[in-house]
Scaffold this active site. Structure first.
Site, short mmCIF file in Angstrom:
data_model
loop_
_atom_site.label_atom_id
_atom_site.label_comp_id
_atom_site.label_asym_id
_atom_site.label_seq_id
_atom_site.Cartn_x
_atom_site.Cartn_y
_atom_site.Cartn_z
N THR A 53 -141.84 -61.62 24.33
CA THR A 53 -142.51 -62.91 24.29
C THR A 53 -141.80 -63.87 25.22
O THR A 53 -140.59 -64.04 25.13
CB THR A 53 -142.52 -63.46 22.84
OG1 THR A 53 -143.09 -62.47 21.98
CG2 THR A 53 -143.33 -64.73 22.75
N ASP A 54 -142.55 -64.48 26.13
CA ASP A 54 -141.97 -65.42 27.09
C ASP A 54 -142.09 -66.87 26.64
O ASP A 54 -141.30 -67.71 27.04
CB ASP A 54 -142.67 -65.29 28.45
CG ASP A 54 -142.45 -63.92 29.07
OD1 ASP A 54 -141.35 -63.36 28.90
OD2 ASP A 54 -143.37 -63.42 29.73
#
Length: 171
Positions: A53-54
């Site tokens: 997840t960025d």
């Protein structure tokens, strides 16, 4: 710029899909008698979630703070995500404050957040009106709090109403 925006959107969608997957997994963990058991996420699953997840989007009320009290573990979590290069955004549907007001609240709680990471309903309303080129010769009637008025002022949209009209009755 468009590519960055698309990457941001993709990251948010990925996070939403992860949430949906987790909710589905929880629903599928029933026991033979139909009772649900607690779903415990393993350390490996936590790491995998964070690694893939960025962008993280946090609601403020009840997630970052309750009233004027910071929720335990929040500073450490935000610091960890920032150190990992993750992008974070903070959202609230509470229009009592502008982004500047929320920035002050974050700072008063000891959190290092930038104004461009904060999205409130008051900011969204002002940004929308600006995006549709709201006519400069018109005014907006604000039925709400000072945060809306402050955000409208920042984008040059004239307004009336707001807290000054609280308690007024139409006869």
């Amino acid at each position: 710029k468009a590519e960055k925006k698309q990457q941001l959107i993709s990251s948010v969608i990925d996070a939403m899909r992860l949430k949906e997957d987790a909710e589905l997994a929880l629903r599928q963990q029933g026991t033979s008698n139909g009772a649900k058991r607690s779903a415990l996420i393993t350390e490996a699953e936590k790491k995998a979630l964070v690694d893939k997840t960025d962008v993280f989007v946090f609601d403020c009320d009840g997630v970052i703070w309750k009233g004027d009290k910071l929720i335990d573990g929040v500073p450490e979590t935000l610091d960890m995500l920032k150190a990992m290069g993750k992008r974070m955004f903070f959202v609230t549907n509470n229009s009592t404050k502008s982004r500047k007001g929320y920035l002050k609240k974050f700072q008063s709680l000891g959190l290092k957040v930038e104004a461009n990471e904060i999205y409130s309903s008051s900011y969204a309303a002002a940004a929308y009106l600006q995006s549709i080129d709201f006519p400069k010769d018109k005014k907006v009637y604000v039925i709400g709090e000072v945060g809306i008025q402050e955000e409208l002022d920042l984008v040059g949209i004239r307004h009336i109403g707001g807290p000054a009209d609280a308690g007024k009755v139409v006869e």
